[in-house]
Motif scaffolding. Structure first.
Motif, PDB file in Angstrom:
ATOM      1  N   ARG A  71     -53.950  -6.019 -14.628  1.00 57.89           N
ATOM      2  CA  ARG A  71     -54.256  -7.299 -13.992  1.00 57.89           C
ATOM      3  C   ARG A  71     -54.962  -8.210 -14.973  1.00 57.89           C
ATOM      4  O   ARG A  71     -55.687  -7.757 -15.859  1.00 57.89           O
ATOM      5  N   VAL A  78     -50.997  -9.846 -11.472  1.00 54.94           N
ATOM      6  CA  VAL A  78     -50.929  -8.403 -11.649  1.00 54.94           C
ATOM      7  C   VAL A  78     -49.547  -8.077 -12.207  1.00 54.94           C
ATOM      8  O   VAL A  78     -48.554  -8.727 -11.862  1.00 54.94           O
ATOM      9  N   CYS A  95     -45.337  -6.784  -4.274  1.00 52.18           N
ATOM     10  CA  CYS A  95     -46.732  -6.896  -4.652  1.00 52.18           C
ATOM     11  C   CYS A  95     -47.575  -6.979  -3.380  1.00 52.18           C
ATOM     12  O   CYS A  95     -47.139  -7.566  -2.377  1.00 52.18           O
TER      13      CYS A  95
END
Length: 121
Positions: A71, A78, A95
């Protein structure tokens, strides 16, 4: 509220690599643990990798040693680096923003739209 947008999926040959990205907006990115999930046709969505607010990572056994989650809080992003890809990695990858306040990653109801990864010759 967190809005998530994935990118980077595509078609790759077995043994190849892909890098997925997920950009977040709408809230303080660094307040959330983040996770990557995948869902193959006819299968349940599964957690592939997660990263805590402090940067600690965890992986499903099926991807350990091949995938890397990271990240960048300054970029509200990320990443999921995928190497040595196998046909069984084929799935839609999602995600997620969640919590690291327990020993297990807890997903919140913040999901991206998903990005297709296909591993095939």
């Amino acid at each position: 509220q967190v809005q998530l947008v994935e990118s980077g999926g595509g078609l790759v040959q077995p043994g190849g690599s892909l890098n997925l990205s997920c950009g977040a907006s709408g809230s303080i990115f660094s307040d959330y643990a983040m996770g990557w999930y995948r869902q193959a046709p006819g299968k349940q969505r599964e957690l592939v990798a997660s990263i805590t607010r402090g940067g600690s990572t965890n992986y499903a056994d099926s991807v350990k040693g091949r995938f890397t989650i990271s990240r960048d809080n300054a970029k509200n992003t990320v990443y999921l680096q995928m190497t040595s890809l196998k046909p069984e990695d084929t799935a839609v990858y999602y995600c997620n923003a969640g919590s690291d306040r327990s020993s297990d990653y807890i997903p919140y109801a913040y999901w991206g739209q998903g990005t297709q990864v296909t591993v095939s010759s």
